[in-house]
Design an enzyme around this catalytic site. Structure first.
Site, mmCIF file in Angstrom:
data_model
loop_
_atom_site.group_PDB
_atom_site.id
_atom_site.type_symbol
_atom_site.label_atom_id
_atom_site.label_comp_id
_atom_site.label_asym_id
_atom_site.label_seq_id
_atom_site.Cartn_x
_atom_site.Cartn_y
_atom_site.Cartn_z
ATOM 1 N N ASP A 11 1.129 -1.464 5.113
ATOM 2 C CA ASP A 11 0.674 -0.231 5.763
ATOM 3 C C ASP A 11 -0.797 -0.050 5.362
ATOM 4 O OD1 ASP A 11 0.518 2.187 7.045
ATOM 5 O OD2 ASP A 11 1.525 3.314 5.469
ATOM 6 N N CYS A 18 0.882 -1.184 0.000
ATOM 7 C CA CYS A 18 0.000 0.000 0.000
ATOM 8 C C CYS A 18 0.908 1.219 0.000
ATOM 9 C CB CYS A 18 -0.909 0.002 1.217
ATOM 10 S SG CYS A 18 -1.762 -1.562 1.530
ATOM 11 N N CYS A 26 -2.132 3.643 11.239
ATOM 12 C CA CYS A 26 -2.060 4.914 11.958
ATOM 13 C C CYS A 26 -3.315 5.079 12.804
ATOM 14 C CB CYS A 26 -1.870 6.096 11.002
ATOM 15 S SG CYS A 26 -3.118 6.225 9.710
ATOM 16 N N ASP A 82 -0.022 0.130 -5.417
ATOM 17 C CA ASP A 82 -1.143 0.868 -4.837
ATOM 18 C C ASP A 82 -2.335 0.796 -5.795
ATOM 19 O OD1 ASP A 82 -1.149 3.013 -2.315
ATOM 20 O OD2 ASP A 82 -2.781 3.326 -3.730
#
Length: 428
Positions: A318, A250, A371, A272
């Site tokens: 990620d 990603c 995140c 991606d």
């Protein structure tokens, strides 16, 4: 003043209707190319601030009105103006006058008196209004109640600190490109340009004041990249070495992919499913003068369409997530997220992890990162993965220092970095 206020109101209204803040701002700049850089900066600050403290501003406004406004454009105008009066250095008379003229420009001249009365009433009763707002958790922290409750349940020792960190201005942190300069050399360059900065992490530099990226010394020449200190941990944790076949599943916009290429001469596939983000990856490789990586436009889950059958020795995952660890950079998340969103992210992450695990060579390592600060996406996700995959084991992360009472690999947002989660998995 009123033109700036009006554009900021439009941004806030669009986000409240479900659009991304970055997308709305980009659309505004295209629509109004005559805006100066200073005007853009002011509109951005007003939009970010109003969204960041929106719940508190809503609470204040409810106290100032006898009944809700039927005209939503006036509602957003009052929120933006209240933010200006409470948290900026703008002269109160200029804010009030600008808001009154803005109401007239919006086609609501009869509302000018109401706008004037509400804002002046706030100035007279400011202390009492804020005190009453503080008595309510939503008003005090400026988050939805469900979000507050979830953090309190998952982080009883740290919930208040997490909420408060999300309302701060984020640090402006750079990563030094080790192929172009050392951190010491770059700090010397900053000193030559009278830019105050401090070292952070292994290769990071945090500027005392944020500046437009085009004014960052050495940025255009590829000496540094903009990347949060927590995100800078990813590439070193993956433990890449020269000659390895590596997948960044990603990759957009390219911060971690370029870091991997700076660390070692690897055979990197940067993949991606978003063409715009993938173009950003290519641009970053070019700016940093990093050649040799393959960029691939594809869905990482659909491995039959893009994988050549040769296993990867390292995989970086990620994954898409709720982004609740970076809310101070993206305050629109407070308006856009719903409690029902989390199970959807968890399911996507589970599917991607299972798909990528098939591509990992025996003895290889996969780094899972988000995140987010929600444990369903992080520690619980990894615990369930380990149950499903007997050939996986979790490796310790010596470089990730967690707070007391937090799961392994979970970084909480603070003055130095955003909220991130890391789990390094090895395939037997």
């Amino acid at each position: 003043m009123h033109g700036i206020q009006q554009l900021a109101c439009g941004v806030v209204a669009a986000v409240a209707a479900g659009r991304s803040l970055n997308a709305v701002l980009a659309a505004q700049w295209r629509k109004h190319p005559q805006l100066t850089s200073q005007q853009r900066a002011t509109i951005t600050d007003l939009s970010y601030g109003t969204l960041r403290f929106g719940a508190q501003l809503e609470s204040i406004l409810a106290q100032l009105l006898t009944r809700p406004l039927r005209d939503r454009s006036l509602h957003w105008l009052l929120l933006v103006s209240l933010f200006q009066l409470q948290r900026t250095r703008a002269a109160p008379y200029a804010v009030v006058d600008g808001a009154v003229r803005c109401a007239t420009h919006l086609g609501e001249p009869q509302a000018a008196g109401l706008i004037n009365a509400v804002l002046r009433n706030f100035l007279r009763r400011r202390a009492a209004l804020l005190s009453k707002t503080e008595q309510n958790e939503v008003g005090r922290y400026s988050y939805p109640q469900w979000w507050i409750d979830k953090l309190r349940a998952q982080y009883p020792q740290h919930a208040a600190a997490i909420l408060e960190a999300g309302n701060l201005h984020p640090p402006f942190t750079l990563r030094c490109n080790r192929r172009r300069n050392t951190r010491e050399e770059y700090l010397a360059l900053l000193e030559q340009h009278n830019v105050a900065a401090t070292a952070v992490g292994a290769e990071g530099v945090t500027l005392a004041r944020a500046v437009p990226v085009e004014r960052v010394p050495g940025f255009a020449e590829g000496r540094v990249s903009v990347q949060d200190a927590a995100a800078q941990l990813a590439a070193p944790l993956l433990d890449v070495h020269d000659g390895m076949r590596v997948l960044d599943a990603c990759a957009g916009p390219g911060g971690k992919a370029t870091h991997l290429m700076e660390i070692a001469d690897i055979d990197l596939t940067a993949l991606d499913s978003d063409a715009t983000r993938l173009e950003r990856v290519r641009q970053n490789f070019e700016r940093l003068r990093l050649g040799g990586a393959q960029t691939l436009f594809a869905d990482a889950n659909d491995t039959d369409r893009w994988w050549d059958g040769e296993p990867f020795q390292r995989i970086l995952a990620d994954v898409s997530c709720s982004a609740t660890g970076v809310v101070r950079r993206h305050p629109d998340i407070k308006w856009l997220r719903r409690p029902s969103d989390t199970p959807g992210y968890v399911a996507q992450q589970r599917g991607l992890l299972d798909s990528l695990w098939r591509l990992l060579a025996s003895g290889g390592k996969l780094l899972y990162t988000t995140c987010s600060v929600f444990q369903e996406e992080n520690s619980q996700q990894i615990a369930e993965f380990l149950v499903r995959h007997a050939d996986a084991r979790r490796l310790p992360l010596c470089a990730v220092t967690t707070s007391d009472g937090t799961p392994e690999g979970q970084l909480l947002p603070d003055n130095e970095h955003d909220g991130f989660f890391y789990a390094l998995l090895e395939k037997n």
